[in-house]
Motif scaffolding. Structure first.
Motif, PDB file in Angstrom:
ATOM      1  N   VAL A 222    -115.924 149.198   2.855  1.00 44.65           N
ATOM      2  CA  VAL A 222    -116.858 148.069   2.926  1.00 44.65           C
ATOM      3  C   VAL A 222    -116.138 146.748   2.689  1.00 44.65           C
ATOM      4  CG1 VAL A 222    -118.864 146.989   1.834  1.00 44.65           C
ATOM      5  CG2 VAL A 222    -118.852 149.452   2.268  1.00 44.65           C
ATOM      6  N   THR A 223    -115.313 146.697   1.648  1.00 47.08           N
ATOM      7  CA  THR A 223    -114.646 145.434   1.332  1.00 47.08           C
ATOM      8  C   THR A 223    -113.581 145.086   2.364  1.00 47.08           C
ATOM      9  OG1 THR A 223    -113.181 146.608  -0.227  1.00 47.08           O
ATOM     10  CG2 THR A 223    -115.149 145.535  -1.136  1.00 47.08           C
ATOM     11  N   THR A 224    -112.916 146.094   2.918  1.00 43.94           N
ATOM     12  CA  THR A 224    -111.935 145.832   3.973  1.00 43.94           C
ATOM     13  C   THR A 224    -112.607 145.269   5.215  1.00 43.94           C
ATOM     14  OG1 THR A 224    -110.424 147.571   3.223  1.00 43.94           O
ATOM     15  CG2 THR A 224    -110.240 146.882   5.521  1.00 43.94           C
ATOM     16  N   MET A 225    -113.695 145.907   5.648  1.00 42.26           N
ATOM     17  CA  MET A 225    -114.388 145.427   6.835  1.00 42.26           C
ATOM     18  C   MET A 225    -115.006 144.051   6.592  1.00 42.26           C
ATOM     19  SD  MET A 225    -113.485 147.723   8.809  1.00 42.26           S
ATOM     20  CE  MET A 225    -114.141 146.808  10.206  1.00 42.26           C
ATOM     21  N   THR A 226    -115.428 143.799   5.356  1.00 43.69           N
ATOM     22  CA  THR A 226    -115.953 142.474   5.013  1.00 43.69           C
ATOM     23  C   THR A 226    -114.873 141.415   5.148  1.00 43.69           C
ATOM     24  OG1 THR A 226    -117.625 143.395   3.517  1.00 43.69           O
ATOM     25  CG2 THR A 226    -116.998 141.095   3.182  1.00 43.69           C
ATOM     26  N   ALA A 227    -113.685 141.716   4.631  1.00 44.88           N
ATOM     27  CA  ALA A 227    -112.572 140.763   4.725  1.00 44.88           C
ATOM     28  C   ALA A 227    -112.213 140.475   6.178  1.00 44.88           C
ATOM     29  CB  ALA A 227    -111.361 141.310   3.978  1.00 44.88           C
ATOM     30  N   LEU A 228    -112.249 141.513   7.022  1.00 41.37           N
ATOM     31  CA  LEU A 228    -111.970 141.322   8.442  1.00 41.37           C
ATOM     32  C   LEU A 228    -113.059 140.476   9.103  1.00 41.37           C
ATOM     33  CD1 LEU A 228    -110.786 144.946   9.251  1.00 41.37           C
ATOM     34  CD2 LEU A 228    -109.357 142.892   9.309  1.00 41.37           C
ATOM     35  N   THR A 229    -114.302 140.697   8.710  1.00 39.84           N
ATOM     36  CA  THR A 229    -115.412 139.898   9.244  1.00 39.84           C
ATOM     37  C   THR A 229    -115.259 138.432   8.846  1.00 39.84           C
ATOM     38  OG1 THR A 229    -116.873 141.825   9.110  1.00 39.84           O
ATOM     39  CG2 THR A 229    -117.930 139.679   9.326  1.00 39.84           C
ATOM     40  N   VAL A 240    -113.827 138.129  -1.355  1.00 40.66           N
ATOM     41  CA  VAL A 240    -114.726 139.154  -0.815  1.00 40.66           C
ATOM     42  C   VAL A 240    -115.883 139.446  -1.757  1.00 40.66           C
ATOM     43  CG1 VAL A 240    -114.866 141.597  -0.166  1.00 40.66           C
ATOM     44  CG2 VAL A 240    -112.922 140.209   0.599  1.00 40.66           C
ATOM     45  N   ASP A 241    -115.615 139.482  -3.049  1.00 41.95           N
ATOM     46  CA  ASP A 241    -116.620 139.901  -4.018  1.00 41.95           C
ATOM     47  C   ASP A 241    -117.826 138.970  -4.013  1.00 41.95           C
ATOM     48  OD1 ASP A 241    -117.630 141.521  -6.088  1.00 41.95           O
ATOM     49  OD2 ASP A 241    -116.896 140.140  -7.618  1.00 41.95           O
ATOM     50  N   GLY A 242    -118.991 139.521  -3.717  1.00 43.26           N
ATOM     51  CA  GLY A 242    -120.231 138.760  -3.762  1.00 43.26           C
ATOM     52  C   GLY A 242    -120.611 138.052  -2.482  1.00 43.26           C
ATOM     53  N   VAL A 243    -119.777 138.143  -1.439  1.00 43.64           N
ATOM     54  CA  VAL A 243    -120.097 137.432  -0.198  1.00 43.64           C
ATOM     55  C   VAL A 243    -121.224 138.148   0.541  1.00 43.64           C
ATOM     56  CG1 VAL A 243    -118.472 138.634   1.337  1.00 43.64           C
ATOM     57  CG2 VAL A 243    -119.038 136.246   1.767  1.00 43.64           C
ATOM     58  N   ARG A 244    -122.077 137.368   1.195  1.00 41.92           N
ATOM     59  CA  ARG A 244    -123.171 137.935   1.997  1.00 41.92           C
ATOM     60  C   ARG A 244    -122.772 137.904   3.470  1.00 41.92           C
ATOM     61  NH1 ARG A 244    -128.608 139.027   1.368  1.00 41.92           N
ATOM     62  NH2 ARG A 244    -128.666 138.124  -0.729  1.00 41.92           N
ATOM     63  N   VAL A 245    -122.950 139.031   4.146  1.00 42.11           N
ATOM     64  CA  VAL A 245    -122.518 139.171   5.535  1.00 42.11           C
ATOM     65  C   VAL A 245    -123.722 139.499   6.422  1.00 42.11           C
ATOM     66  CG1 VAL A 245    -121.020 140.421   7.140  1.00 42.11           C
ATOM     67  CG2 VAL A 245    -120.264 140.016   4.782  1.00 42.11           C
ATOM     68  N   PRO A 246    -123.992 138.711   7.449  1.00 45.59           N
ATOM     69  CA  PRO A 246    -125.077 139.033   8.391  1.00 45.59           C
ATOM     70  C   PRO A 246    -124.745 140.300   9.183  1.00 45.59           C
ATOM     71  CG  PRO A 246    -124.407 136.721   8.574  1.00 45.59           C
ATOM     72  CD  PRO A 246    -123.368 137.411   7.754  1.00 45.59           C
ATOM     73  N   PHE A 247    -125.753 141.102   9.468  1.00 42.69           N
ATOM     74  CA  PHE A 247    -125.549 142.335  10.224  1.00 42.69           C
ATOM     75  C   PHE A 247    -124.829 142.111  11.563  1.00 42.69           C
ATOM     76  CE2 PHE A 247    -129.032 145.391   8.447  1.00 42.69           C
ATOM     77  CZ  PHE A 247    -128.391 145.387   7.222  1.00 42.69           C
ATOM     78  N   PRO A 248    -125.240 141.140  12.389  1.00 43.06           N
ATOM     79  CA  PRO A 248    -124.577 141.001  13.692  1.00 43.06           C
ATOM     80  C   PRO A 248    -123.069 140.797  13.569  1.00 43.06           C
ATOM     81  CG  PRO A 248    -126.612 139.731  13.654  1.00 43.06           C
ATOM     82  CD  PRO A 248    -126.372 140.188  12.251  1.00 43.06           C
ATOM     83  N   ASP A 249    -122.642 140.031  12.578  1.00 41.99           N
ATOM     84  CA  ASP A 249    -121.205 139.818  12.370  1.00 41.99           C
ATOM     85  C   ASP A 249    -120.526 141.117  11.974  1.00 41.99           C
ATOM     86  OD1 ASP A 249    -121.830 137.186  12.847  1.00 41.99           O
ATOM     87  OD2 ASP A 249    -121.573 136.513  10.775  1.00 41.99           O
ATOM     88  N   ALA A 250    -121.155 141.856  11.069  1.00 39.34           N
ATOM     89  CA  ALA A 250    -120.572 143.122  10.612  1.00 39.34           C
ATOM     90  C   ALA A 250    -120.494 144.123  11.756  1.00 39.34           C
ATOM     91  CB  ALA A 250    -121.406 143.691   9.468  1.00 39.34           C
ATOM     92  N   PHE A 251    -121.573 144.251  12.543  1.00 34.78           N
ATOM     93  CA  PHE A 251    -121.589 145.222  13.634  1.00 34.78           C
ATOM     94  C   PHE A 251    -120.502 144.926  14.659  1.00 34.78           C
ATOM     95  CE2 PHE A 251    -126.441 145.813  12.946  1.00 34.78           C
ATOM     96  CZ  PHE A 251    -126.187 146.689  11.902  1.00 34.78           C
ATOM     97  N   ALA A 252    -120.318 143.652  14.977  1.00 34.70           N
ATOM     98  CA  ALA A 252    -119.326 143.271  15.990  1.00 34.70           C
ATOM     99  C   ALA A 252    -117.910 143.638  15.534  1.00 34.70           C
ATOM    100  CB  ALA A 252    -119.417 141.778  16.282  1.00 34.70           C
ATOM    101  N   VAL A 253    -117.582 143.333  14.289  1.00 40.51           N
ATOM    102  CA  VAL A 253    -116.239 143.621  13.780  1.00 40.51           C
ATOM    103  C   VAL A 253    -116.051 145.120  13.578  1.00 40.51           C
ATOM    104  CG1 VAL A 253    -114.669 143.278  11.828  1.00 40.51           C
ATOM    105  CG2 VAL A 253    -115.934 141.345  12.778  1.00 40.51           C
TER     106      VAL A 253
END
Length: 331
Positions: A222-229, A240-253
């Motif tokens: 999760v944290t790796t994919m978040t950092a890439l996003t 990375v800790d505590g950042v909020r990620v929108p689904f569309p951004d996460a799905f694309a990456v």
């Protein structure tokens, strides 16, 4: 104020982690921040149900490093928790005996439900107050993925577990089971999705995930994919800790790295070298879990969840906090 100094060790399917902290009634203070080694203990366990000799050697080498750290930082107690791969391995006693010789503490092979509870404790111990409850915490490991729902803050405390389930899906397990081609084919991905969805269906029969208002994701995938996003060139846990990620951004990456050849993934220093070959499988699990919880939330209360919060705090923090509190109570 009374306090204890404790060490926690979390040995999963892909990595082993150590943390030393001082615990009191208010929480914990790090003495030795999380130390991580990728050991791929679960190599081929899904097929053979045994630890491979080379995987055991990697685990023992990491344990030797941890033993050196613990000699430099005396503690009041150590709790060593082993999870998915060890639950499945027929030769786990060999592993447990060797780890006890090296570290002086025997690994506890905990059930998935306890793993889920401890992950929830760790994740919610530092959660921001403005996050809307109930929280669902997802701990996506190499061999298993834990889904834990907490209270709504009215009928039950926000940090009280209301439902938990451990699914036998994870980055290593899905990669070894389905994603054999580099990059994976559409058919392989479809087979993996069907497998993942079957496990999510089973989890949803136990955990009413649709009641969630906030998703908190923990673990290396999760944290790796978040950092890439986020587009980070180097991994930085503070960003990375505590950042909020929108689904569309996460799905694309997630989809991009799932379908990316492994050699191309190696160009990204954000990804730990030990995750290069399995991070695509983890990304696929992560996308499916997010999508399914979002759909369940919309069906349950008419409002879709469209983002998640990444957390660096999970199972290891829960192990340390829980063990430290029990030692304090026993004094």
């Amino acid at each position: 104020m009374a306090s204890v100094t404790v060490a926690g060790i979390d040995c999963g399917t892909n990595s082993i982690r150590l943390k030393v902290a001082r615990v009191d009634e208010h929480g914990m203070e790090e003495i030795v921040p999380r130390t991580l080694r990728v050991i791929r203990l679960g190599q081929d366990v899904d097929q053979t149900h045994r630890f491979a000799d080379e995987a055991l050697e990697r685990a023992y080498a990491a344990a030797g490093e941890f033993a050196e750290i613990l000699r430099e930082h005396p503690v009041d107690g150590i709790r060593f928790v082993a999870t998915s791969a060890t639950r499945d391995a027929e030769n786990r006693e060999q592993f447990e005996d060797a780890m006890e010789r090296i570290l002086g503490v025997r690994p506890e092979v905990i059930p998935g439900t306890e793993e889920a509870d401890l992950s929830f404790l760790g994740a919610t111990s530092v959660v921001e107050r403005d996050l809307e409850a109930p929280y669902v915490v997802i701990d996506l490991g190499g061999g298993s993925t834990e889904l834990v729902l907490g209270g709504d803050g009215v009928t039950a405390p926000k940090t009280e577990v209301q439902g938990a389930f451990s699914m036998n899906i994870g980055s290593v397990r899905m990669t070894e089971r389905h994603l054999h081609t580099d990059p994976p084919t559409d058919d392989e991905i479809a087979e993996a999705v069907a497998d993942i969805d079957e496990h999510i269906d089973e989890a949803f029969r136990v955990v009413p995930a649709g009641k969630a208002r906030t998703i908190i994701g923990v673990s290396g995938t999760v944290t790796t994919m978040t950092a890439l996003t986020m587009g980070l060139k180097e991994y930085d846990h503070r960003l990375v800790d505590g950042v909020r990620v929108p689904f569309p951004d996460a799905f694309a990456v997630n989809d991009r790295f799932l379908r990316m050849p492994r050699e191309e993934r190696r160009e990204y220093r954000t990804i730990h070298p030990g995750r290069i070959d399995v991070v695509g499988g983890g990304a696929l699990v992560w996308s499916r879990v997010l999508a399914r919880i979002g759909e369940a939330a919309k069906a349950d209360h008419g409002v879709a969840i469209d983002s998640f919060v990444a957390s660096e705090h999970g199972l290891l923090d829960g192990i340390v906090l829980d063990y430290g509190r029990r030692l304090l109570t026993a004094r």
